[in-house]
Scaffold this motif. Structure first.
Motif, PDB file in Angstrom:
ATOM      1  N   VAL A  81       0.880  -1.457  -0.160  1.00  0.00           N
ATOM      2  CA  VAL A  81      -0.246  -0.031   0.105  1.00  0.00           C
ATOM      3  C   VAL A  81       0.905   1.010   0.172  1.00  0.00           C
ATOM      4  O   VAL A  81       0.513   2.236  -0.284  1.00  0.00           O
ATOM      5  CB  VAL A  81      -1.029   0.171   0.805  1.00  0.00           C
ATOM      6  CG1 VAL A  81      -1.549   1.284   1.562  1.00  0.00           C
ATOM      7  CG2 VAL A  81      -1.604  -0.919   0.841  1.00  0.00           C
ATOM      8  N   HIS A  82       1.767   1.450   0.310  1.00  0.00           N
ATOM      9  CA  HIS A  82       2.844   2.403   0.566  1.00  0.00           C
ATOM     10  C   HIS A  82       3.456   2.617  -0.690  1.00  0.00           C
ATOM     11  O   HIS A  82       3.897   3.446  -1.239  1.00  0.00           O
ATOM     12  CB  HIS A  82       3.812   1.948   1.610  1.00  0.00           C
ATOM     13  CG  HIS A  82       5.272   2.925   2.264  1.00  0.00           C
ATOM     14  ND1 HIS A  82       5.431   3.886   2.852  1.00  0.00           N
ATOM     15  CD2 HIS A  82       5.867   3.740   0.531  1.00  0.00           C
ATOM     16  CE1 HIS A  82       6.742   4.371   2.593  1.00  0.00           C
ATOM     17  NE2 HIS A  82       6.309   4.694   1.373  1.00  0.00           N
ATOM     18  N   GLU A  83       3.784   1.892  -1.387  1.00  0.00           N
ATOM     19  CA  GLU A  83       4.063   1.966  -2.436  1.00  0.00           C
ATOM     20  C   GLU A  83       3.067   2.393  -4.271  1.00  0.00           C
ATOM     21  O   GLU A  83       3.378   3.363  -4.763  1.00  0.00           O
ATOM     22  CB  GLU A  83       5.327   0.795  -3.446  1.00  0.00           C
ATOM     23  CG  GLU A  83       6.214   0.381  -2.399  1.00  0.00           C
ATOM     24  CD  GLU A  83       7.427   1.504  -1.673  1.00  0.00           C
ATOM     25  OE1 GLU A  83       7.751   2.079  -3.486  1.00  0.00           O
ATOM     26  OE2 GLU A  83       7.508   1.424  -1.107  1.00  0.00           O
ATOM     27  N   VAL A  84       2.057   1.711  -3.470  1.00  0.00           N
ATOM     28  CA  VAL A  84       0.654   1.960  -4.533  1.00  0.00           C
ATOM     29  C   VAL A  84       0.495   3.919  -4.318  1.00  0.00           C
ATOM     30  O   VAL A  84       0.521   4.415  -5.357  1.00  0.00           O
ATOM     31  CB  VAL A  84      -0.633   0.942  -4.608  1.00  0.00           C
ATOM     32  CG1 VAL A  84      -1.769   1.365  -4.961  1.00  0.00           C
ATOM     33  CG2 VAL A  84       0.078  -0.437  -4.852  1.00  0.00           C
ATOM     34  N   CYS A  85       0.569   4.108  -2.892  1.00  0.00           N
ATOM     35  CA  CYS A  85       0.961   4.989  -2.333  1.00  0.00           C
ATOM     36  C   CYS A  85       1.027   6.696  -3.562  1.00  0.00           C
ATOM     37  O   CYS A  85       1.601   7.343  -2.947  1.00  0.00           O
ATOM     38  CB  CYS A  85       0.198   5.673  -1.012  1.00  0.00           C
ATOM     39  SG  CYS A  85      -1.207   4.967  -0.178  1.00  0.00           S
ATOM     40  N   HIS A  86       2.720   6.049  -3.627  1.00  0.00           N
ATOM     41  CA  HIS A  86       3.599   6.760  -3.957  1.00  0.00           C
ATOM     42  C   HIS A  86       3.263   6.568  -5.180  1.00  0.00           C
ATOM     43  O   HIS A  86       3.655   8.484  -5.940  1.00  0.00           O
ATOM     44  CB  HIS A  86       5.146   5.998  -4.264  1.00  0.00           C
ATOM     45  CG  HIS A  86       5.688   5.668  -2.953  1.00  0.00           C
ATOM     46  ND1 HIS A  86       5.850   7.888  -2.454  1.00  0.00           N
ATOM     47  CD2 HIS A  86       6.626   5.535  -2.376  1.00  0.00           C
ATOM     48  CE1 HIS A  86       6.532   7.585  -1.179  1.00  0.00           C
ATOM     49  NE2 HIS A  86       6.922   6.075  -1.106  1.00  0.00           N
ATOM     50  N   LEU A  87       2.576   6.501  -6.750  1.00  0.00           N
ATOM     51  CA  LEU A  87       1.725   6.920  -7.898  1.00  0.00           C
ATOM     52  C   LEU A  87       0.940   7.758  -7.594  1.00  0.00           C
ATOM     53  O   LEU A  87       0.968   8.612  -8.438  1.00  0.00           O
ATOM     54  CB  LEU A  87       1.042   4.986  -8.325  1.00  0.00           C
ATOM     55  CG  LEU A  87       1.962   4.180  -7.983  1.00  0.00           C
ATOM     56  CD1 LEU A  87       1.321   3.030  -8.923  1.00  0.00           C
ATOM     57  CD2 LEU A  87       3.150   3.976  -9.255  1.00  0.00           C
ATOM     58  N   ASN A 133       7.288  11.136  -2.879  1.00  0.00           N
ATOM     59  CA  ASN A 133       7.816  11.725  -1.764  1.00  0.00           C
ATOM     60  C   ASN A 133       6.903  11.195  -0.518  1.00  0.00           C
ATOM     61  O   ASN A 133       6.021  10.657  -0.683  1.00  0.00           O
ATOM     62  CB  ASN A 133       8.153  13.289  -1.890  1.00  0.00           C
ATOM     63  CG  ASN A 133       6.986  13.579  -1.903  1.00  0.00           C
ATOM     64  OD1 ASN A 133       5.955  13.385  -1.383  1.00  0.00           O
ATOM     65  ND2 ASN A 133       6.149  14.591  -3.283  1.00  0.00           N
ATOM     66  N   HIS A 134       8.258  12.086   0.099  1.00  0.00           N
ATOM     67  CA  HIS A 134       7.139  11.295   1.943  1.00  0.00           C
ATOM     68  C   HIS A 134       6.916  12.355   2.461  1.00  0.00           C
ATOM     69  O   HIS A 134       7.452  12.952   3.060  1.00  0.00           O
ATOM     70  CB  HIS A 134       8.121  10.850   2.034  1.00  0.00           C
ATOM     71  CG  HIS A 134       9.162   8.701   1.738  1.00  0.00           C
ATOM     72  ND1 HIS A 134      10.349   8.859   1.737  1.00  0.00           N
ATOM     73  CD2 HIS A 134       7.886   8.243   1.991  1.00  0.00           C
ATOM     74  CE1 HIS A 134      10.018   7.633   1.276  1.00  0.00           C
ATOM     75  NE2 HIS A 134       8.779   7.307   1.626  1.00  0.00           N
ATOM     76  N   SER A 135       6.206  13.022   1.236  1.00  0.00           N
ATOM     77  CA  SER A 135       4.900  14.801   2.511  1.00  0.00           C
ATOM     78  C   SER A 135       4.412  14.436   3.922  1.00  0.00           C
ATOM     79  O   SER A 135       4.281  13.144   3.535  1.00  0.00           O
ATOM     80  CB  SER A 135       5.086  15.245   0.763  1.00  0.00           C
ATOM     81  OG  SER A 135       3.585  14.499   0.366  1.00  0.00           O
ATOM     82  N   ARG A 171       1.341  15.348   2.704  1.00  0.00           N
ATOM     83  CA  ARG A 171       0.539  14.615   2.391  1.00  0.00           C
ATOM     84  C   ARG A 171       0.459  12.986   1.998  1.00  0.00           C
ATOM     85  O   ARG A 171      -0.426  12.513   1.920  1.00  0.00           O
ATOM     86  CB  ARG A 171       0.041  15.193   0.804  1.00  0.00           C
ATOM     87  CG  ARG A 171      -0.802  15.734   0.859  1.00  0.00           C
ATOM     88  CD  ARG A 171      -0.825  17.440   0.015  1.00  0.00           C
ATOM     89  NE  ARG A 171      -0.675  16.418  -1.379  1.00  0.00           N
ATOM     90  CZ  ARG A 171      -0.764  17.291  -2.641  1.00  0.00           C
ATOM     91  NH1 ARG A 171      -0.844  18.408  -2.881  1.00  0.00           N
ATOM     92  NH2 ARG A 171      -0.839  17.036  -3.728  1.00  0.00           N
ATOM     93  N   PHE A 172       1.407  12.989   1.462  1.00  0.00           N
ATOM     94  CA  PHE A 172       1.761  11.400   1.126  1.00  0.00           C
ATOM     95  C   PHE A 172       1.375   9.921   2.379  1.00  0.00           C
ATOM     96  O   PHE A 172       1.144   9.944   2.693  1.00  0.00           O
ATOM     97  CB  PHE A 172       3.248  10.679   1.300  1.00  0.00           C
ATOM     98  CG  PHE A 172       3.423   9.500   0.610  1.00  0.00           C
ATOM     99  CD1 PHE A 172       3.251   8.345   0.146  1.00  0.00           C
ATOM    100  CD2 PHE A 172       4.415   8.443   1.794  1.00  0.00           C
ATOM    101  CE1 PHE A 172       3.300   7.441  -0.242  1.00  0.00           C
ATOM    102  CE2 PHE A 172       4.919   7.867   2.470  1.00  0.00           C
ATOM    103  CZ  PHE A 172       3.767   6.289   0.909  1.00  0.00           C
ATOM    104  N   TRP A 173       2.267  10.559   4.259  1.00  0.00           N
ATOM    105  CA  TRP A 173       1.627  10.264   5.290  1.00  0.00           C
ATOM    106  C   TRP A 173       0.511  10.188   5.420  1.00  0.00           C
ATOM    107  O   TRP A 173      -0.213   9.267   5.792  1.00  0.00           O
ATOM    108  CB  TRP A 173       2.738  10.774   6.248  1.00  0.00           C
ATOM    109  CG  TRP A 173       3.646   9.989   6.104  1.00  0.00           C
ATOM    110  CD1 TRP A 173       5.309  10.720   5.594  1.00  0.00           C
ATOM    111  CD2 TRP A 173       3.476   8.757   5.897  1.00  0.00           C
ATOM    112  NE1 TRP A 173       6.194   9.864   5.437  1.00  0.00           N
ATOM    113  CE2 TRP A 173       6.141   8.851   5.602  1.00  0.00           C
ATOM    114  CE3 TRP A 173       3.445   7.885   6.379  1.00  0.00           C
ATOM    115  CZ2 TRP A 173       6.510   7.276   5.856  1.00  0.00           C
ATOM    116  CZ3 TRP A 173       4.349   6.262   5.771  1.00  0.00           C
ATOM    117  CH2 TRP A 173       5.551   6.381   5.467  1.00  0.00           C
TER     118      TRP A 173
HETATM  119 ZN   LIG Z   1       8.158   5.254   0.645  1.00  0.00          ZN
END
Ligand SMILES: [Zn+2]
Length: 179
Positions: A132-138, A142-144, A146-148
């Motif tokens: 899920v972490h990697e799919v969220c990177h799509l 980045n690790h902003s 917003r990402f988290w």
């Molecule tokens: Zn990551």
């Protein structure tokens, strides 16, 4: 302890890899006496490092070949990635399952997601979080914050899985299946 002299090293460093001898890398100019001093001064520290590296996952009892592991990992990873990509409305270009030595997953700019096959040896929730972490990177490359926030909205208990990886990841990465 393996001592290695390096022309490029500016200062000494000690690595204590799981299941391998500790490695002291020293600058080429360092004297034997100085090396002995470093080794002596770090004996207790080394013992503590080693003590924390006792096998805890029972991986030695897992009769799984790398091929079987990769197949099982691919199946689980693809299942989670497809479902998550659909929910987030993103496109996974390709999924790779690899023999990575240091990382669990990555996401390339072309949309290829790569995963470490050893995730299949972790609890499913952990594999699930990494995918899920990697799919969220799509969505957020980045690790902003917003990402988290996105990860948090998809897997509110992601911190537990990350804590598991921090605690057991090194043991898992060191796992070499019998040939
Ligand atoms: Zn990551």
């Amino acid at each position: 302890m393996v001592v290695r002299r390096s022309r490029r090293a500016r200062r000494w460093t000690i690595d204590v890899p799981w299941g391998e001898p500790a490695r002291l890398t020293v600058p080429a100019w360092m004297s034997d006496r100085e090396i002995d001093r470093v080794l002596h001064a770090h004996r207790d520290w080394l013992a503590v490092q080693r003590a924390s590296q006792r096998p805890r996952l029972g991986l030695e009892k897992r009769a799984i070949s790398e091929l079987e592991g990769r197949r099982a990992a691919r199946e689980l990873v693809s299942m989670v990635a497809d479902e998550e990509a659909e929910t987030l409305g993103v496109e996974v270009a390709r999924i790779q399952v690899r023999d990575q030595r240091t990382r669990w997953g990555s996401c390339s700019t072309s949309g290829t997601l790569s995963f470490n096959w050893r995730l299949v040896l972790a609890p499913f929730e952990v594999l699930d979080y990494v995918v899920v972490h990697e799919v969220c990177h799509l969505r957020e490359a980045n690790h902003s914050r917003r990402f988290w926030r996105l990860v948090e909205s998809r897997r509110p208990d992601w911190r537990d899985q990350k804590a598991w990886l921090d605690a057991h990841g090194p043991e898992l990465l060191a796992f070499r299946p019998a040939a």
